[in-house]
Design an enzyme around this catalytic site. Sequence first.
Site, mmCIF file in Angstrom:
data_model
loop_
_atom_site.group_PDB
_atom_site.id
_atom_site.type_symbol
_atom_site.label_atom_id
_atom_site.label_comp_id
_atom_site.label_asym_id
_atom_site.label_seq_id
_atom_site.Cartn_x
_atom_site.Cartn_y
_atom_site.Cartn_z
ATOM 1 N N GLY A 78 -3.206 -10.682 -80.193
ATOM 2 C CA GLY A 78 -3.366 -9.384 -80.848
ATOM 3 C C GLY A 78 -4.363 -8.500 -80.117
ATOM 4 N N GLU A 105 -15.249 -10.261 -78.152
ATOM 5 C CA GLU A 105 -16.239 -10.759 -79.098
ATOM 6 C C GLU A 105 -17.518 -9.959 -79.193
ATOM 7 O OE1 GLU A 105 -15.792 -15.344 -79.317
ATOM 8 O OE2 GLU A 105 -15.218 -14.762 -77.317
#
Lengths: 326, 744
Positions: free
Chosen positions: B469, B703
């Site tokens: 994704g 992240e």
Amino acid sequence: MRNFSYQRPESNHAAVRAREGRSTMFLAGGTTLLDLMKLDVMRPEQVIDVNRLPLDKVKKTADGRLEIGALVSNTALAQHPEVKTHYPVLSQALLSGASTSLRNKATTGGNVMQRVRCHYFRDGVSPCNKREPGSGCSAINGMNRSVHAVLGTSDQCIAAHPSDMCVAMAAIGATVLVNGPSGSREIDFLDFHQLPGETPYNEHALRPGELITHVVLDAPADGARSTYLKLRDRASYQFALASSGVIVAVQDNRIQHARIAMGGVGTKPWRAANAEQSLLGQPPGREVFSRAADIAFENARPYAHNAFKIPLGKQAVIRSLITATS
Amino acid sequence: MSESNQRYIGQARPRIDGPKKLSGEARYAADHHLPDMTYAYGVFSTIASGRINDIDTSAAEAMPGVIDIFHHDRFPSLHRSPDNFANGTKVDEPRLPFEDDRIYYAGQFVAMVVAESFEQARAAAYEVQVSYRPDTPITRLEEALEQHKPTPDEGSRHERGNPDSAWKKAPQRIEAVYNTAMETHNPMEMHASTAAWDGQSGRLVLYESTQGVVFTRNTIARMFGLLQDKVEVKAPFIGSGFGGKLFVWPHAVAACAATRSLGRPVQLMVPRAQMFTTTGHRPATRQTLKLATDADGRLQAVIHDSVNSTSMLADVPELCGRCTKSLYACDNLRVSHATVPMNCGTPTAMRAPGAAPGLFALESAMDEMAEAVGMDPVAFRLRNYTERDGSQDLPFSSIHLKQALEEGARRFGWEKRTAKPGSMRDGDEILGWGVAACNWEALKVDAKAQVTLQADDRVLVSCATQDIGTGTYTVIAQGAAEALGVPIESIDVELGDSRYIYGPLSGGSWVTASILPAVAQAARAAVEELKGYAIARGGPFESRKKDDLSFENGALGVKGGEMLSVAEILQARRLANAVGEASTSGELGKAYSYRSFGAHFVEVRWDPGISRLRVSHVLSAIDVGKVVNPRTAANQVEGAVAMGLGMALFEHTEFDQASGLPVNNDYAEYLVPSHADFPDMEVMFLHYPDYNFTSEGARGVGEIGTTGLAGAVANAIYHATGKRIRDIPIRLEQLMVDDLAATG
């Protein structure tokens, strides 16, 4: 979900007669019932789908009240011109609930019948007097922060009533029309939902086999303004931690008419009649509102994780009164 | 490759897989309904600790459509995974499903019903009667710490200088304990396995929602004693994972065992409620921070000791000090980690593992320290800025934390901030402004890629990595288009199938940096093969040497002469394609420390009259080297910020203390930010390519946006309310202490 028989009658009469004495549920939007059936918490043997009944109209009655069919969706009701104009508290309450897709499915009658969000009720295994009478209440000494009440609780059950719509209806004043095996009757909205007391499994005043056909709102109060304020952790898609629906009419700087109902804090949609009384004849202002809020919560009983709901509920009452009178 | 000439790398491109996702053409693990398929449904433990007394399946067996019921007395004998990251067999929870009668956590698989339909399986699962011998469970970190001595994780401990004595001697110091709650990955797509065993060929095909088709293949092969090439794992699309789908969880093993036993395909979905128990989570942490400075605000000591909850089955340390050890200049420093077991499923990586909770604590402490020394929070961080990694004594390969803080502050309007808490108002609301640094390792792993130039002039890039994704399909297409000089529209990318050439696990923000060099090399190798065909007998450039030919804009020829398309060359030789493969190493040079940096600036609005807290504005200045696709990269930062907001304000997996059962295991009661909670968001990329890291200069972006965000929110809340909240998620009752006191 377990096997069940399914019928989809075309008339109110047929719907009420379809019931066969087994555990029967009426299915409207399904946003509560289907969820709980999939969780194996509700296990009806018979499901009567009422979606084809002619109960999807909103109309004004001759005496100025508003009759809402049980199948009118939350979305349709919130957007109805009569509701937006004369009952903004109801429109706002509806739009603060759930999500768009849920509101499109959820119905007026179904929302009146909404079940509690207590996780111990919903998990299917923990002791819960509502689900399994006599098994005990896991919430009283368990996790009871968000969806548990501080008003109207008992040693048997502390689950909060989750509906926003019902809070607005409690403030407005309404009548629930029902149709059952022994004919039609009317139930005052404030008498419809039951306190848990010793019998938390009795949640409402419906008799076996009775179907809600309409909710009729009282005529709007003259010159009144209304608003709904819902407080919660996130901005959307969460049941109220505390909410307040108020209707106030002020004339010559004196409060002539006041209605206050609260959500998220009570085991039923909570009308604060004493608090309303304290406002009458008073000039609107923070001090007066603050006293009313104190009165509204004077019998509140906090639990381990939800004591904050008392000051939060008071804040909701005060701010919504300020909004409605400024 | 000179940057200014790049046509695709660095360009904001829409996702090439977007239309498939929008149209429903993209198939996820549970979208596969194979011929003769059966459906499995789990029976999950309703106690959190103890033993199974008895399982009575007689009523369930009599239910319509039921084919078989598995449990610990009726389950094929399997092998444990070697649990080794290096050979791609890592698992978080070493125990196999149905291994014995022991219960370690609520929601553990205790039985599994297989039936002709999903509904029949579920209905029968409710009829399986399990009786237990329960023990008293422990489901809270504070209880676990009372009952067990933490197990230190020696490998991750770092100490330099004399932190304890330096802290004691310093003129300014603070000490504080921070707690972060257990959080659950909540990808939209639930874990699911569709498994099909072919008894004749001895092959297993598994459609799995996984961030690692190769890891899953290797692990399942080991567990079932099969050769790797007898197992195919497919995950062309996954509805995200956030780390929860890196490694094999019990449901996948159970589904594979069932299909092999029954000889029919089996589909098993993990219900949302069990996503909170048996498929990993971010553990709860308790972190003690001690900071000390000299009179000028220079850090003299930093001590960051953390302990986290883990399961009864595995020690999984949450490395909260992974950023602390090198983010700021300090000669006396210690970070340490330890675990303590409790009755929960096994924790795993969740977006920015370690860094997200660790930087909440460090960046809160930095704020507290700045106040103690009377410095502005931005100025205090700049005072302690360093371009060397003190834990390795190496320079950073590329660091622009200073620019992130300075330029971010400028754009945010930080100079308008008044330092006193509660001093910035707007109507009924009090504004709070907070800042925090973000930080994440720049990682790179071994990767391979295959590029196929086809006779229809299309290019196929394939690799056994995944797009979870994040935009991997798109950046790979960009990389191939760039390397070949062909339009991106002519590139097809196929991922998420273990039969393709080896590709990395989708984790650690390492895929882009790892895969782009392999794609570029494979593209060049394919061109070399094409040149070989072109100059061979019967080829269009028969008389030429390879070196005479150049490949430009998708065509091959002699400079200045006739250029022929790939199709023309291949058709001339009646060949289907020219194939190039490349293998690139994850090894990094030893001269640098490789990390990404950034800074979040957060505005909160606190309405004390109704105790309402909202985050109204976030500006994230992000230093991740070259940004390959600013559009998908900004989307990654925005999503990471949303997750950081969830961590700061909402997310907390809670258990009933007495029963150990989860109490908010659904989307209504486990709160994540809704769209209405998402603030005005500005993502500001700093665009400094890191050519010390890779030839593309890109460090990965999945992240970093989650790191530091909770600290910035907590700091902003302090600035608004004067209340320093050290436990997240921060809930309104923590800010209502005065109202609560007034109520009595």
